[in-house]
Design a protein around this motif. Sequence first.
Motif, PDB file in Angstrom:
ATOM      1  N   GLY A  82       1.123  -1.694   0.010  1.00 44.25           N
ATOM      2  CA  GLY A  82       0.034   0.023  -0.151  1.00 44.25           C
ATOM      3  C   GLY A  82       1.184   1.151  -0.336  1.00 44.25           C
ATOM      4  O   GLY A  82       1.078   2.265  -0.712  1.00 44.25           O
ATOM      5  N   ALA A  83       2.137   1.045   1.078  1.00 47.47           N
ATOM      6  CA  ALA A  83       2.518   2.146   1.046  1.00 47.47           C
ATOM      7  C   ALA A  83       2.963   2.535  -0.555  1.00 47.47           C
ATOM      8  O   ALA A  83       4.278   3.526  -0.335  1.00 47.47           O
ATOM      9  N   GLU A  84       3.973   1.055  -1.070  1.00 48.78           N
ATOM     10  CA  GLU A  84       4.785   1.207  -2.339  1.00 48.78           C
ATOM     11  C   GLU A  84       3.966   2.126  -3.229  1.00 48.78           C
ATOM     12  O   GLU A  84       4.041   2.607  -4.420  1.00 48.78           O
ATOM     13  N   LEU A  85       2.499   1.170  -3.464  1.00 49.42           N
ATOM     14  CA  LEU A  85       2.200   2.900  -4.517  1.00 49.42           C
ATOM     15  C   LEU A  85       1.283   4.312  -4.322  1.00 49.42           C
ATOM     16  O   LEU A  85       1.142   4.456  -5.181  1.00 49.42           O
ATOM     17  N   ILE A  86       1.417   3.943  -2.589  1.00 50.53           N
ATOM     18  CA  ILE A  86       1.153   5.880  -2.780  1.00 50.53           C
ATOM     19  C   ILE A  86       2.391   6.274  -3.215  1.00 50.53           C
ATOM     20  O   ILE A  86       2.770   7.152  -4.310  1.00 50.53           O
ATOM     21  N   ARG A  87       3.259   5.196  -2.966  1.00 49.18           N
ATOM     22  CA  ARG A  87       5.343   6.442  -3.635  1.00 49.18           C
ATOM     23  C   ARG A  87       4.933   6.464  -5.058  1.00 49.18           C
ATOM     24  O   ARG A  87       5.615   7.476  -5.355  1.00 49.18           O
ATOM     25  N   LEU A  88       4.667   5.311  -5.835  1.00 52.92           N
ATOM     26  CA  LEU A  88       4.349   5.110  -6.977  1.00 52.92           C
ATOM     27  C   LEU A  88       3.635   6.166  -8.014  1.00 52.92           C
ATOM     28  O   LEU A  88       3.725   7.075  -9.009  1.00 52.92           O
ATOM     29  N   ILE A  89       1.595   6.384  -6.925  1.00 51.61           N
ATOM     30  CA  ILE A  89       1.621   7.257  -7.465  1.00 51.61           C
ATOM     31  C   ILE A  89       1.489   8.844  -7.719  1.00 51.61           C
ATOM     32  O   ILE A  89       0.782   9.826  -8.068  1.00 51.61           O
ATOM     33  N   ALA A  90       1.965   9.020  -6.329  1.00 55.01           N
ATOM     34  CA  ALA A  90       2.313  10.483  -6.436  1.00 55.01           C
ATOM     35  C   ALA A  90       3.263  10.991  -7.880  1.00 55.01           C
ATOM     36  O   ALA A  90       3.306  11.907  -8.116  1.00 55.01           O
ATOM     37  N   GLN A  91       3.377  10.440  -8.456  1.00 54.16           N
ATOM     38  CA  GLN A  91       4.261  10.810  -9.763  1.00 54.16           C
ATOM     39  C   GLN A  91       3.420  10.076 -10.625  1.00 54.16           C
ATOM     40  O   GLN A  91       3.892  10.485 -11.937  1.00 54.16           O
ATOM     41  N   HIS A  92       2.330   9.911 -10.498  1.00 54.61           N
ATOM     42  CA  HIS A  92       1.061  10.008 -11.590  1.00 54.61           C
ATOM     43  C   HIS A  92       1.297  11.426 -12.173  1.00 54.61           C
ATOM     44  O   HIS A  92       0.243  11.602 -10.849  1.00 54.61           O
ATOM     45  N   PRO A  93       0.925  12.032 -12.895  1.00 55.05           N
ATOM     46  CA  PRO A  93       0.268  13.219 -13.525  1.00 55.05           C
ATOM     47  C   PRO A  93      -1.589  12.941 -13.029  1.00 55.05           C
ATOM     48  O   PRO A  93      -2.501  14.070 -13.455  1.00 55.05           O
ATOM     49  N   ASN A  94      -2.241  11.919 -13.214  1.00 57.23           N
ATOM     50  CA  ASN A  94      -3.405  11.375 -13.717  1.00 57.23           C
ATOM     51  C   ASN A  94      -4.920  10.696 -13.058  1.00 57.23           C
ATOM     52  O   ASN A  94      -5.636  10.685 -13.086  1.00 57.23           O
ATOM     53  N   LEU A  95      -3.505  10.810 -11.758  1.00 55.36           N
ATOM     54  CA  LEU A  95      -4.423   9.562 -10.504  1.00 55.36           C
ATOM     55  C   LEU A  95      -4.482  10.715  -9.144  1.00 55.36           C
ATOM     56  O   LEU A  95      -3.213  11.193  -8.984  1.00 55.36           O
ATOM     57  N   GLU A  96      -5.280  10.264  -8.900  1.00 58.03           N
ATOM     58  CA  GLU A  96      -5.612  11.505  -7.616  1.00 58.03           C
ATOM     59  C   GLU A  96      -6.054  10.382  -5.962  1.00 58.03           C
ATOM     60  O   GLU A  96      -7.043   9.660  -7.091  1.00 58.03           O
ATOM     61  N   ILE A  97      -5.333  10.278  -4.761  1.00 55.79           N
ATOM     62  CA  ILE A  97      -5.443   9.367  -4.169  1.00 55.79           C
ATOM     63  C   ILE A  97      -6.625   9.705  -3.426  1.00 55.79           C
ATOM     64  O   ILE A  97      -6.584  11.057  -2.481  1.00 55.79           O
ATOM     65  N   THR A  98      -7.476   9.200  -3.245  1.00 54.09           N
ATOM     66  CA  THR A  98      -9.212  10.204  -2.637  1.00 54.09           C
ATOM     67  C   THR A  98      -9.536   8.702  -1.885  1.00 54.09           C
ATOM     68  O   THR A  98      -9.867  10.127  -1.021  1.00 54.09           O
ATOM     69  N   ALA A  99      -8.995   7.465  -1.312  1.00 52.93           N
ATOM     70  CA  ALA A  99      -9.842   6.997  -0.188  1.00 52.93           C
ATOM     71  C   ALA A  99      -8.447   5.695  -0.286  1.00 52.93           C
ATOM     72  O   ALA A  99      -7.921   5.119  -1.117  1.00 52.93           O
ATOM     73  N   LEU A 100      -8.112   5.987   1.223  1.00 52.05           N
ATOM     74  CA  LEU A 100      -7.680   5.659   2.043  1.00 52.05           C
ATOM     75  C   LEU A 100      -7.722   4.053   3.626  1.00 52.05           C
ATOM     76  O   LEU A 100      -7.789   4.869   4.000  1.00 52.05           O
ATOM     77  N   SER A 101      -8.246   3.206   2.817  1.00 50.51           N
ATOM     78  CA  SER A 101      -8.445   2.365   4.200  1.00 50.51           C
ATOM     79  C   SER A 101      -6.755   1.489   4.788  1.00 50.51           C
ATOM     80  O   SER A 101      -6.272   1.153   4.568  1.00 50.51           O
TER      81      SER A 101
END
Length: 342
Positions: free
Chosen positions: A15-34
């Motif tokens: 999960g933490a690795e996904l957040i690290r990667l998505i932080a570099q993605h211009p078109n994805l926005e993390i809106t919920a974390l469980s």
Amino acid sequence: MTHKIAILGASGYTGAELIRLIAQHPNLEITALSGERKAGMEMAEVFPHLRHMSLPRLCRIDEIDFSQIDLCFCALPHKTSQEVIAALPGDLKIVDLSADFRLRDPADYEMWYGNKHAALAQQEEAVYGLTEFYREEIRGARLVAGTGCNAATGQFALRPLISAGVIDLDEIILDLKCAVSGAGRSLKENLLHAELSEGYNPYAIGSTHRHLGEFDQEFSKLAGRPVKVQFTPHLIPANRGILATVYVKGDAQAIHDTLAAAYADEPFIQMLPFGEAPSTHHVRGSNYCHIGVAADRLPGRAIVFAALDNLTKGSSGQALQNANLMLGENEEEGLTMAPLFP
């Protein structure tokens, strides 16, 4: 276009690795974390290395409004993942990082994981998530089942060789070394520093490792007949990385040529010059897999090597690569960062 993303199980390593990667993605926005046990906490409390990011608080799954989510990453333990995914909206795109949908036959799942399959309808639509070999199916999928990290490493080394018929299918020995993060973040006595450091050990030996189910399924499908490899994983005192050493019977140069041709256009698979072997140091923190081939001293035998980062290319990076396809994004978006070295 911005896609709204949920990550279930965000308090674990993948999960933490996904957040690290998505932080570099211009078109994805993390809106919920469980994170069920850590619901209500800030991610900075759970993973201080993410404190510079503006992220939603961890919550329980039942608090998420999935009607506002475009794609959900499910980074939950097996069995739990099936139960959760079966209850999610039927039109929600999902990339599952657990083992729950990898095996197409529910009887195989029960044999390897000891539980009856709890989401048979979802299993029927799940696509196996080894991106380089299921790209078109993944592009149109609603539910993608991420591979095991060990299973992905072994398959990158062997799939083109099985398809091309350049090795003896009854003479495959897969020796694999994997880092401790592959065991997850839960406390385990054998993973304590004093128990693990300064040595390494084989585990799940013989016929007990669950990723054998993936090898049996995928290699037999490719060959059109049963293929069973000898496989022994070893736990090494490192945080990240997998190195597979595969002993096969066949012409070493033909094996190298076959792999080089198969991966010539793959952005994340790097073939080394003939005779060179990869290192986990050279793929750390990246979505790249390095593959090498060397001739054995015994005539007609060869050694194939594959190295990748188990948390990135072996899990969360693969998951993002698949999500890009499912969302109509560039497959490489957010994944081209260079490995960390030293």
